[in-house]
Design a protein around this motif. Structure first.
Motif, mmCIF file in Angstrom:
data_model
loop_
_atom_site.group_PDB
_atom_site.id
_atom_site.type_symbol
_atom_site.label_atom_id
_atom_site.label_comp_id
_atom_site.label_asym_id
_atom_site.label_seq_id
_atom_site.Cartn_x
_atom_site.Cartn_y
_atom_site.Cartn_z
ATOM 1 N N GLN A 40 57.641 19.733 -40.845
ATOM 2 C CA GLN A 40 58.435 19.689 -39.619
ATOM 3 C C GLN A 40 59.929 19.719 -39.937
ATOM 4 O O GLN A 40 60.700 20.434 -39.283
ATOM 5 N N LEU A 41 60.326 18.957 -40.925
ATOM 6 C CA LEU A 41 61.734 18.967 -41.350
ATOM 7 C C LEU A 41 62.141 20.361 -41.812
ATOM 8 O O LEU A 41 63.213 20.863 -41.464
ATOM 9 N N PHE A 42 61.274 20.970 -42.595
ATOM 10 C CA PHE A 42 61.571 22.295 -43.143
ATOM 11 C C PHE A 42 61.694 23.337 -42.027
ATOM 12 O O PHE A 42 62.632 24.144 -42.021
ATOM 13 N N ASP A 43 60.751 23.310 -41.095
ATOM 14 C CA ASP A 43 60.790 24.272 -39.983
ATOM 15 C C ASP A 43 62.046 24.085 -39.135
ATOM 16 O O ASP A 43 62.693 25.061 -38.732
ATOM 17 N N ASN A 44 62.387 22.841 -38.856
ATOM 18 C CA ASN A 44 63.598 22.570 -38.071
ATOM 19 C C ASN A 44 64.861 22.965 -38.824
ATOM 20 O O ASN A 44 65.831 23.462 -38.227
ATOM 21 N N ALA A 45 64.850 22.739 -40.119
ATOM 22 C CA ALA A 45 66.003 23.130 -40.950
ATOM 23 C C ALA A 45 66.171 24.642 -40.941
ATOM 24 O O ALA A 45 67.295 25.153 -40.851
ATOM 25 N N LYS A 46 65.047 25.363 -41.012
ATOM 26 C CA LYS A 46 65.103 26.825 -40.960
ATOM 27 C C LYS A 46 65.707 27.291 -39.633
ATOM 28 O O LYS A 46 66.521 28.226 -39.589
ATOM 29 N N GLY A 47 65.293 26.642 -38.558
ATOM 30 C CA GLY A 47 65.844 26.984 -37.257
ATOM 31 C C GLY A 47 67.337 26.727 -37.183
ATOM 32 O O GLY A 47 68.094 27.537 -36.635
ATOM 33 N N ALA A 48 67.775 25.618 -37.773
ATOM 34 C CA ALA A 48 69.211 25.298 -37.799
ATOM 35 C C ALA A 48 69.976 26.314 -38.626
ATOM 36 O O ALA A 48 71.093 26.711 -38.256
ATOM 37 N N LEU A 49 69.395 26.750 -39.727
ATOM 38 C CA LEU A 49 70.046 27.772 -40.562
ATOM 39 C C LEU A 49 70.201 29.076 -39.797
ATOM 40 O O LEU A 49 71.264 29.704 -39.831
ATOM 41 N N ARG A 50 69.140 29.481 -39.110
ATOM 42 C CA ARG A 50 69.207 30.725 -38.331
ATOM 43 C C ARG A 50 70.250 30.637 -37.225
ATOM 44 O O ARG A 50 70.904 31.623 -36.893
ATOM 45 N N ALA A 51 70.425 29.443 -36.686
ATOM 46 C CA ALA A 51 71.403 29.243 -35.607
ATOM 47 C C ALA A 51 72.825 29.040 -36.140
ATOM 48 O O ALA A 51 73.764 28.946 -35.354
ATOM 49 N N GLY A 52 72.967 28.970 -37.444
ATOM 50 C CA GLY A 52 74.285 28.745 -38.033
ATOM 51 C C GLY A 52 74.748 27.307 -37.969
ATOM 52 O O GLY A 52 75.926 27.018 -38.205
ATOM 53 N N ASN A 53 73.826 26.397 -37.671
ATOM 54 C CA ASN A 53 74.156 24.967 -37.620
ATOM 55 C C ASN A 53 73.902 24.374 -39.008
ATOM 56 O O ASN A 53 72.902 23.703 -39.260
ATOM 57 N N TYR A 54 74.833 24.626 -39.915
ATOM 58 C CA TYR A 54 74.621 24.269 -41.320
ATOM 59 C C TYR A 54 74.692 22.761 -41.547
ATOM 60 O O TYR A 54 74.014 22.241 -42.433
ATOM 61 N N THR A 55 75.481 22.065 -40.748
ATOM 62 C CA THR A 55 75.543 20.613 -40.879
ATOM 63 C C THR A 55 74.184 19.985 -40.601
ATOM 64 O O THR A 55 73.712 19.112 -41.344
ATOM 65 N N ARG A 56 73.548 20.429 -39.511
ATOM 66 C CA ARG A 56 72.223 19.915 -39.156
ATOM 67 C C ARG A 56 71.182 20.334 -40.194
ATOM 68 O O ARG A 56 70.318 19.540 -40.574
ATOM 69 N N ALA A 57 71.269 21.561 -40.655
ATOM 70 C CA ALA A 57 70.318 22.034 -41.668
ATOM 71 C C ALA A 57 70.436 21.205 -42.946
ATOM 72 O O ALA A 57 69.424 20.814 -43.543
ATOM 73 N N ILE A 58 71.671 20.927 -43.357
ATOM 74 C CA ILE A 58 71.889 20.126 -44.565
ATOM 75 C C ILE A 58 71.280 18.739 -44.403
ATOM 76 O O ILE A 58 70.646 18.212 -45.322
ATOM 77 N N GLN A 59 71.469 18.157 -43.225
ATOM 78 C CA GLN A 59 70.936 16.815 -42.969
ATOM 79 C C GLN A 59 69.419 16.779 -43.169
ATOM 80 O O GLN A 59 68.885 15.877 -43.827
ATOM 81 N N MET A 60 68.725 17.774 -42.620
ATOM 82 C CA MET A 60 67.265 17.786 -42.721
ATOM 83 C C MET A 60 66.783 18.188 -44.116
ATOM 84 O O MET A 60 65.810 17.646 -44.634
ATOM 85 N N LEU A 61 67.479 19.127 -44.738
ATOM 86 C CA LEU A 61 67.085 19.551 -46.084
ATOM 87 C C LEU A 61 67.333 18.444 -47.110
ATOM 88 O O LEU A 61 66.553 18.281 -48.060
ATOM 89 N N GLU A 62 68.408 17.698 -46.929
ATOM 90 C CA GLU A 62 68.653 16.549 -47.809
ATOM 91 C C GLU A 62 67.571 15.487 -47.620
ATOM 92 O O GLU A 62 67.196 14.800 -48.580
ATOM 93 N N GLU A 63 67.093 15.348 -46.382
ATOM 94 C CA GLU A 63 66.008 14.396 -46.111
ATOM 95 C C GLU A 63 64.740 14.802 -46.871
ATOM 96 O O GLU A 63 64.055 13.954 -47.455
ATOM 97 N N ILE A 64 64.455 16.092 -46.897
ATOM 98 C CA ILE A 64 63.304 16.578 -47.668
ATOM 99 C C ILE A 64 63.512 16.297 -49.145
ATOM 100 O O ILE A 64 62.605 15.823 -49.843
ATOM 101 N N ASP A 65 64.721 16.576 -49.627
ATOM 102 C CA ASP A 65 65.029 16.387 -51.048
ATOM 103 C C ASP A 65 64.873 14.930 -51.460
ATOM 104 O O ASP A 65 64.465 14.623 -52.583
ATOM 105 N N THR A 66 65.185 14.025 -50.538
ATOM 106 C CA THR A 66 65.094 12.591 -50.834
ATOM 107 C C THR A 66 63.661 12.078 -50.732
ATOM 108 O O THR A 66 63.173 11.370 -51.615
ATOM 109 N N ARG A 67 62.978 12.452 -49.644
ATOM 110 C CA ARG A 67 61.648 11.888 -49.369
ATOM 111 C C ARG A 67 60.511 12.656 -50.029
ATOM 112 O O ARG A 67 59.456 12.090 -50.318
ATOM 113 N N TYR A 68 60.713 13.949 -50.250
ATOM 114 C CA TYR A 68 59.648 14.784 -50.823
ATOM 115 C C TYR A 68 60.215 15.591 -52.000
ATOM 116 O O TYR A 68 60.392 16.810 -51.905
ATOM 117 N N PRO A 69 60.532 14.926 -53.123
ATOM 118 C CA PRO A 69 61.227 15.604 -54.222
ATOM 119 C C PRO A 69 60.372 16.604 -54.990
ATOM 120 O O PRO A 69 60.903 17.353 -55.809
#
Length: 256
Positions: A40-69
Motif C-alpha cells: 500500500q505504501l509503495f502504490d501510494n508512493a508511486k501515485g505521488a511520484l506520478r503526480a510530482g508530489n515528491y515530498t509525499r513520495a519521499i515520506q512513504m518511501l522512507e517509511e518502507i525503507d525503515t519498516r521493510y528494509p
C-alpha cells in the motif's frame, strides 16, 4: 455563585482535556502510514511520484525503507526514493542512499542505475554553478562535485558498458572534461593578469597534458607561448607555437 464558578471551571477543564486529546494532523498522517502495508505504501508512493508530489513520495518511501528494509518491494522503493531525492534536489540524502545501496547490493541488477544517479546528482549540483559564474574569479572554486560525477560516470561505462545509461554518461563525461578544462583555463588567465607567468604557464601546460581534445587546449597553447615570451624563454615559446600550428592550423595568431 459558587456553583456557577465550579461549573465554569469544570467546563474549562473538560475543554482543555478535549483539546489535548485531539490528534494533530501530522500525528494522523503518521498513524495512517503506520497501518499501511508495504504494498500500500509503495502504490501510494508511486501515485505521488506520478503526480510530482515528491515530498509525499519521499515520506512513504522512507517509511518502507525503515519498516521493510528487505525484499523486492524494499529494493524497488530505494530506486524510487533515489529518484525522488534527485527531483527534490536533496542530493546529500540521495548520495547517502546510493552509497548505502551499493555497499549492501554491489552486484544488484540496478547497480548501473545507482552509479548513474550518483553521477547525475554530483553533476547537477555543479553544472548550473559553472554556467552562471564563469565570468567570476574561479581561482578558488572547488570542482570536487564535477570530478566525483566524472568518476561515477566512468565507473558506470567501464563496469556496465552495455547499460542503457552509458551513452548519456559518456556525453556527460565529455562535457565535464570541457568544463574542468575551462575552469583551469580561467585560473591560468587569472595568473596571467597578475603577471604570475610561471604559474600561468604551469596551469596551461596542465590543460594540454590532462585535457587533450577539449576546446580549451588551443587557448592554453596560446597562453604558453605568451607566458614563455614574457619570461624571455623564446625557445619554449617557439616549441609550443609549432605545436599549436600543427594541431590548429586555423588558429588566429594575430596577438602572438
Amino acid at each position: 455563585m459558587k456553583k456557577i464558578v465550579l461549573v465554569s471551571l469544570a467546563t474549562l477543564l473538560l475543554a482543555v482535556a478535549g483539546c489535548s486529546s485531539t490528534p494533530k494532523k501530522n500525528d494522523l498522517e503518521e498513524t495512517k502510514l503506520e497501518v499501511m502495508t508495504a504494498q500500500q505504501l509503495f502504490d501510494n508512493a508511486k501515485g505521488a511520484l506520478r503526480a510530482g508530489n515528491y515530498t509525499r513520495a519521499i515520506q512513504m518511501l522512507e517509511e518502507i525503507d525503515t519498516r521493510y528494509p528487505f525484499g523486492s518491494i524494499s529494493e524497488q522503493a530505494k530506486m524510487d526514493l533515489l529518484y525522488a531525492y534527485f527531483k527534490k534536489a536533496d542530493y546529500e540524502a540521495g548520495q547517502a542512499l546510493a552509497d548505502r545501496f551499493l555497499r549492501q547490493h554491489p552486484q544488484h541488477e540496478n547497480a548501473d542505475y545507482v552509479y548513474y544517479m550518483k553521477g547525475v546528482m554530483h553533476y547537477e549540483s555543479e553544472v548550473g554553478f559553472f554556467k552562471d559564474t564563469f565570468q567570476a574569479d574561479l581561482a578558488t572554486r572547488d570542482t570536487t562535485n564535477l570530478e566525483a560525477a566524472f568518476d561515477n560516470f566512468k565507473a558506470l561505462v567501464e563496469v556496465y558498458p552495455e547499460s542503457k545509461y552509458s551513452p548519456d554518461a559518456r556525453k556527460r563525461m565529455i562535457q565535464i572534461r570541457n568544463l574542468l578544462a575551462e575552469n583551469q583555463l580561467h585560473i591560468a588567465q587569472y595568473y596571467m593578469e597578475r603577471d604570475t607567468y610561471i604559474a600561468a604557464a604551469n596551469r596551461a601546460k596542465y590543460i594540454v597534458e590532462n585535457f587533450p581534445q577539449t576546446p580549451a587546449v588551443p587557448h592554453a597553447l596560446d597562453m604558453l607561448i605568451k607566458a614563455y615570451n614574457l619570461l624571455e624563454l623564446p625557445e619554449l615559446a617557439q616549441q609550443y607555437r609549432k605545436v599549436l600550428l600543427l594541431n590548429y592550423p586555423d588558429y588566429n595568431f594575430a596577438d602572438l
